[in-house]
Scaffold this motif. Sequence first.
Motif, PDB file in Angstrom:
ATOM      1  N   TYR A  42     102.410 -28.390 -20.970  1.00  0.00           N
ATOM      2  CA  TYR A  42     102.312 -28.050 -19.560  1.00  0.00           C
ATOM      3  C   TYR A  42     101.543 -29.137 -18.820  1.00  0.00           C
ATOM      4  O   TYR A  42     100.527 -29.638 -19.313  1.00  0.00           O
ATOM      5  N   ALA A  45      97.242 -27.609 -14.596  1.00  0.00           N
ATOM      6  CA  ALA A  45      97.143 -26.969 -13.279  1.00  0.00           C
ATOM      7  C   ALA A  45      95.746 -26.416 -13.065  1.00  0.00           C
ATOM      8  O   ALA A  45      95.526 -25.579 -12.192  1.00  0.00           O
ATOM      9  N   TYR A  56     101.704 -20.608  -8.386  1.00  0.00           N
ATOM     10  CA  TYR A  56     102.348 -21.730  -9.052  1.00  0.00           C
ATOM     11  C   TYR A  56     103.320 -21.227 -10.117  1.00  0.00           C
ATOM     12  O   TYR A  56     103.003 -20.325 -10.896  1.00  0.00           O
ATOM     13  N   ASN A  57     104.496 -21.812 -10.149  1.00  0.00           N
ATOM     14  CA  ASN A  57     105.525 -21.365 -11.084  1.00  0.00           C
ATOM     15  C   ASN A  57     105.474 -22.215 -12.357  1.00  0.00           C
ATOM     16  O   ASN A  57     105.933 -23.353 -12.391  1.00  0.00           O
ATOM     17  N   PHE A  58     104.919 -21.620 -13.416  1.00  0.00           N
ATOM     18  CA  PHE A  58     104.870 -22.285 -14.714  1.00  0.00           C
ATOM     19  C   PHE A  58     106.195 -22.169 -15.449  1.00  0.00           C
ATOM     20  O   PHE A  58     106.370 -22.781 -16.506  1.00  0.00           O
ATOM     21  N   SER A  63     107.561 -27.956 -14.921  1.00  0.00           N
ATOM     22  CA  SER A  63     106.148 -27.684 -15.199  1.00  0.00           C
ATOM     23  C   SER A  63     105.712 -28.288 -16.532  1.00  0.00           C
ATOM     24  O   SER A  63     104.525 -28.285 -16.868  1.00  0.00           O
TER      25      SER A  63
END
Length: 209
Positions: A42, A45, A56-58, A63
Amino acid sequence: MDKPYVIGIAGSSGSGKTFFLKSFLDHFSTSEITLISQDDYYIPANTKTQEENRLYNFDLPTSIDRNAFYADIKDLFDGKTVYKEEYTFNNPALKPKMLEIKPANILVVEGLFIFHYEEINQLLDYRVFLDAEESIALERRLRRDLVERGYDHDDVMYKWINHVVPSYNEYLLPFRETCDLVIHNNTDEPAVIQSFTNDIASELRQRIY
């Protein structure tokens, strides 16, 4: 070393991937098998505020540090050891460990987007897809995120509805029918998963050794 036999394992959130992986890896010694997980790639963030982190879109392919993930897999192909800091999902209570991923005859590649990433999908020799009914998967997700990752209930539900389910439908579900093995894991009975891992491990030993 010769090219490893590469097993790709993916599944919906709450499908039981973690238990499946543990059960499967237990069939082999650490010199025989190694695991590399997309989750450890990842893009950080942790500089975001709590509200930004909630929104936030993981669950998007962007991402993940896709290039680093692929490069480390190729290093394992070349017999190199990979050192990677564990990703702790921005939980301040957890101190990340330094992972030492050693090359082995069997390489397990795990993650939500491993079939979507074409350059990684083409490296896989065998593909396993774990699935579960949505209500069961959500119950497992809540249990995990509330306890292990320190999220609150509203955050988990927001991400489930807006991020997790849409991402699964777009980036993983289309590959289900192309996989070598599909496991519908709607029970928390360990013997079900252990039966599958027993069979796969036995078949692998015959094929590789």
